[in-house]
Motif scaffolding. Structure first.
Motif, PDB file in Angstrom:
ATOM      1  N   PRO A   1      48.256  98.679  -6.036  1.00 58.80           N
ATOM      2  CA  PRO A   1      47.590  97.442  -5.613  1.00 58.80           C
ATOM      3  C   PRO A   1      47.976  97.070  -4.192  1.00 58.80           C
ATOM      4  N   PRO A   2      47.038  96.537  -3.414  1.00 55.33           N
ATOM      5  CA  PRO A   2      47.387  96.090  -2.067  1.00 55.33           C
ATOM      6  C   PRO A   2      48.378  94.936  -2.125  1.00 55.33           C
TER       7      PRO A   2
ATOM      8  N   LEU B   1      55.670  92.004  -4.559  1.00 52.57           N
ATOM      9  CA  LEU B   1      56.747  91.306  -5.265  1.00 52.57           C
ATOM     10  C   LEU B   1      56.253  90.036  -5.948  1.00 52.57           C
ATOM     11  N   PHE B   2      55.553  89.180  -5.238  1.00 51.47           N
ATOM     12  CA  PHE B   2      55.103  87.917  -5.815  1.00 51.47           C
ATOM     13  C   PHE B   2      53.974  88.137  -6.816  1.00 51.47           C
ATOM     14  N   GLN B   3      53.169  89.180  -6.601  1.00 50.34           N
ATOM     15  CA  GLN B   3      52.130  89.494  -7.576  1.00 50.34           C
ATOM     16  C   GLN B   3      52.741  89.841  -8.927  1.00 50.34           C
ATOM     17  N   VAL B   4      53.848  90.575  -8.897  1.00 50.90           N
ATOM     18  CA  VAL B   4      54.545  90.920 -10.130  1.00 50.90           C
ATOM     19  C   VAL B   4      55.253  89.703 -10.708  1.00 50.90           C
ATOM     20  N   ALA B   5      55.971  88.986  -9.837  1.00 52.58           N
ATOM     21  CA  ALA B   5      56.798  87.870 -10.305  1.00 52.58           C
ATOM     22  C   ALA B   5      55.962  86.753 -10.924  1.00 52.58           C
ATOM     23  N   PHE B   6      54.771  86.519 -10.367  1.00 56.56           N
ATOM     24  CA  PHE B   6      53.954  85.398 -10.822  1.00 56.56           C
ATOM     25  C   PHE B   6      52.720  85.855 -11.596  1.00 56.56           C
ATOM     26  N   SER B   7      52.788  87.048 -12.141  1.00 54.74           N
ATOM     27  CA  SER B   7      51.644  87.556 -12.908  1.00 54.74           C
ATOM     28  C   SER B   7      51.537  86.902 -14.275  1.00 54.74           C
TER      29      SER B   7
ATOM     30  N   ASP C   1      48.861  97.594 -17.361  1.00 54.39           N
ATOM     31  CA  ASP C   1      47.590  97.200 -16.741  1.00 54.39           C
ATOM     32  C   ASP C   1      47.315  98.037 -15.488  1.00 54.39           C
ATOM     33  N   LEU C   2      48.343  98.202 -14.654  1.00 50.79           N
ATOM     34  CA  LEU C   2      48.171  98.990 -13.437  1.00 50.79           C
ATOM     35  C   LEU C   2      47.854 100.444 -13.772  1.00 50.79           C
ATOM     36  N   ARG C   3      48.470 100.949 -14.808  1.00 51.47           N
ATOM     37  CA  ARG C   3      48.232 102.343 -15.197  1.00 51.47           C
ATOM     38  C   ARG C   3      46.769 102.570 -15.557  1.00 51.47           C
TER      39      ARG C   3
ATOM     40  N   THR D   1      52.105 103.284  -6.919  1.00 42.25           N
ATOM     41  CA  THR D   1      53.103 102.759  -5.991  1.00 42.25           C
ATOM     42  C   THR D   1      53.091 101.234  -6.022  1.00 42.25           C
ATOM     43  N   LEU D   2      54.286 100.656  -6.046  1.00 41.13           N
ATOM     44  CA  LEU D   2      54.468  99.220  -5.882  1.00 41.13           C
ATOM     45  C   LEU D   2      55.448  99.012  -4.737  1.00 41.13           C
ATOM     46  N   ARG D   3      55.099  98.119  -3.828  1.00 42.11           N
ATOM     47  CA  ARG D   3      56.052  97.782  -2.774  1.00 42.11           C
ATOM     48  C   ARG D   3      56.659  96.429  -3.096  1.00 42.11           C
ATOM     49  N   MET D   4      57.941  96.428  -3.381  1.00 43.49           N
ATOM     50  CA  MET D   4      58.661  95.228  -3.796  1.00 43.49           C
ATOM     51  C   MET D   4      59.627  94.833  -2.690  1.00 43.49           C
ATOM     52  N   GLY D   5      59.138  94.045  -1.726  1.00 39.35           N
ATOM     53  CA  GLY D   5      59.978  93.691  -0.591  1.00 39.35           C
ATOM     54  C   GLY D   5      60.357  94.933   0.188  1.00 39.35           C
ATOM     55  N   VAL D   6      61.671  95.150   0.359  1.00 38.50           N
ATOM     56  CA  VAL D   6      62.128  96.312   1.122  1.00 38.50           C
ATOM     57  C   VAL D   6      62.133  97.580   0.280  1.00 38.50           C
ATOM     58  N   ARG D   7      61.844  97.454  -1.003  1.00 40.93           N
ATOM     59  CA  ARG D   7      61.894  98.620  -1.885  1.00 40.93           C
ATOM     60  C   ARG D   7      60.491  99.107  -2.223  1.00 40.93           C
TER      61      ARG D   7
END
Length: 537
Positions: free
Chosen positions: A61-62, A70-76, A86-88, A96-102
């Motif tokens: 996801p963009p 990060l916030f998309q995951v945290a506030f989903s 769902d993403l699968r 791929t998920l970009r979670m801040g610096v990770r």
């Protein structure tokens, strides 16, 4: 008058711009903050784009600048495991998920796991770099689970296997298991007698205590610890598990100053851990010194412990400091306690829910040993239905939904044709493998017979093909696989030999909903009713 006002306006505007008007200073500060934030965002985006320029990452996801997804995951509003499902469905079995610096690369199919951990096992055998609270408790990645792939990890793992988890060593610790089982049964009898109806027991609490006793005995070789002391040690190590949980500043390090209270608390828990375990280490040291000069007291010291091997372990660049010994001892105890205890609770839930399983397991126990003596680990090796039950248990209820995170050892690694950067977390989502209808007949059903009359196989190492890997696979497979399955089978057999198990009136229908704590636990802890069987021990 109007002319005078017009002449004053440019001067006032200039004064505002220069901050000469005190009433507008907050507006100027806000503008500066926004400008600074914009620059930070621009720099972060440019750095991210430069870091991954020319790489073909798996789809996902963009995300937003800096925070990524990060916030998309945290506030989903969803648990992470459901978010991944769902993403699968949208992006496939590698994403791929970009979670801040990770950056997280998540794989969730048997084929991809086999490629990553078996075919390319040496390429993805490391752990990602971290600068988090967990480093406090791992002595900067000086554990079997956390060490980066290399000589240090090989030395630690080799020592754990030879000093604790090999087949011969596990046999040597048989007395520790028997002592813990006797204590376990006595504790359950006492709990049931003290309950309002004289028959109720909380499964997880008692199972966790029993497993903890086994591992404490195996780790330190101290036989004279009373229950109060054991409960205290257990409580301290539970606090350690809570302290190493993921925090927002793990993903956004610039927030770390705002988490100073949590960091201070983590340091205090680490100090408590050291102060609790170091006296046990020093007691064992004293016993070993006495054993060299005179025969040991069989009521005080076990002949061997995991700590003995650690005291003899020498790794270049490490001093064998007391805090490192604490770390390695705690790793074994914490790593094996909750995973096994959780499995026991799920096992008893399945047994309570399906009385026919209990009947068949008890019949097998009677055929093997009857009531003449307590069943032990020698017996369970010759009990095919019990072994099939444990396999099905771990297929349906793995201790965790994600195996421990992997990382690429060097640049240029690929999976399914996609690039996996060395700084990315390679996470393996397990449930979709053990639920895959292409791999399993009736995957949603709990049926131990699938491994007997059904003809299905369960190679939990993954070496003969990935179908279920509750302990991981490849070079970083959990070295405690044999110990864990032995403890689960032994405890289930002993619980059924000693008691008849029934659903509690307050929980007539077993709730198989789960939740994630340190491990995957029952959403509603299992309270069961037990009736002692007639024993002639």
């Amino acid at each position: 008058m109007s002319m005078q006002r017009q002449q004053q306006q440019p001067a006032r505007a200039t004064a505002n711009l220069l901050g000469a008007m005190p009433g507008d200073s907050m507006s100027l500060a806000f503008t500066a903050a926004v400008a600074t934030a914009a620059i930070v965002v621009a720099v972060a985006v440019a750095r991210y784009n430069r870091k991954y320029r020319g790489l073909r990452l798996p789809p996902g996801p963009p995300g937003w600048p800096i925070v990524g997804n990060l916030f998309q995951v945290a506030f989903s509003g969803k648990l992470f495991i459901h978010y991944i499902r769902d993403l699968r469905r949208e992006y496939g079995p590698i994403l791929t998920l970009r979670m801040g610096v990770r950056t997280l690369v998540v794989i969730s199919s048997a084929e991809l796991v086999h490629e990553a951990l078996v075919e390319k096992g040496a390429e993805f055998a490391s752990r990602p770099a971290e600068n988090t609270t967990r480093n406090i408790f791992s002595s900067n990645k000086f554990t079997v689970n956390s060490a980066v792939y290399g000589p240090e990890w090989r030395s630690l793992r080799r020592n754990m296997v030879s000093g604790m988890l090999s087949t011969s060593r596990l046999r040597e610790f048989r007395p520790a298991r028997l002592r813990a089982m006797d204590r376990f049964v006595a504790r359950m009898r006492a709990d049931a007698a003290a309950s309002a109806d004289g028959a109720s027991v909380w499964v997880l609490r008692n199972a966790r205590f029993a497993v903890f006793c086994i591992l404490l005995d195996m780790t330190f070789g101290l036989l004279d610890l009373d229950e109060e002391h054991i409960v205290h040690i257990d409580a301290v190590l539970k606090r350690v598990l809570l302290a190493v949980g993921v925090r927002m500043d793990d993903y956004l390090p610039f927030l770390r100053p705002f988490f100073w209270r949590k960091q201070r608390r983590a340091l205090a828990v680490r100090r408590e851990q050291v102060d609790t375990l170091l006296p046990l280490i020093n007691r064992r040291r004293a016993i070993l010194r006495d054993m060299q000069s005179s025969p040991p007291d069989p009521n005080v010291a076990a002949p061997f412990s995991y700590l003995d091997s650690l005291l003899d372990l020498h790794i270049e660049g490490r001093q064998g400091a007391d805090e490192e010994l604490v770390t390695l001892c705690a790793e074994l105890i914490n790593g094996g306690t909750d995973t096994t205890a959780t499995a026991i609770e799920w096992a008893m839930a399945r047994i309570v829910d399906n009385p026919s399983i209990q009947v068949r397991l008890h019949e097998e126990i009677m055929q093997q040993v009857g009531h003449a003596r307590a069943i032990d680990d020698k017996d369970i090796e010759s009990m095919p239905y019990l072994q099939a039950f444990v396999k099905e248990l771990l297929r349906k209820h793995p201790p965790t939904y994600f195996s421990l995170t992997h990382a690429a050892v060097k640049p240029g690694s690929k999976l399914a044709g996609y690039d996996v950067p060395t700084d990315a977390n390679l996470d393996i989502f397990l449930p979709t493998i053990s639920e895959d209808p292409k791999l399993w007949d009736r995957p949603t059903e709990f049926d131990p017979d699938r491994f007997l009359t059904g003809g299905e196989t369960a190679d939990m190492t993954g070496s003969a093909g990935i179908r279920m890997i509750p302990f991981g696979a490849g070079r970083r497979i959990c070295p405690g696989l044999a110990m864990g399955t032995t403890h689960i089978a032994l405890m289930v057999a002993r619980m059924l030999q000693e008691f008849e198990w029934r659903a509690h009136p307050s929980q007539p229908a077993v709730d198989f909903k789960d939740k994630v704590e340190f491990t995957v636990v029952m959403n509603q802890p299992l309270l069961a009713t037990v009736k002692p069987r007639k024993m002639s021990l």
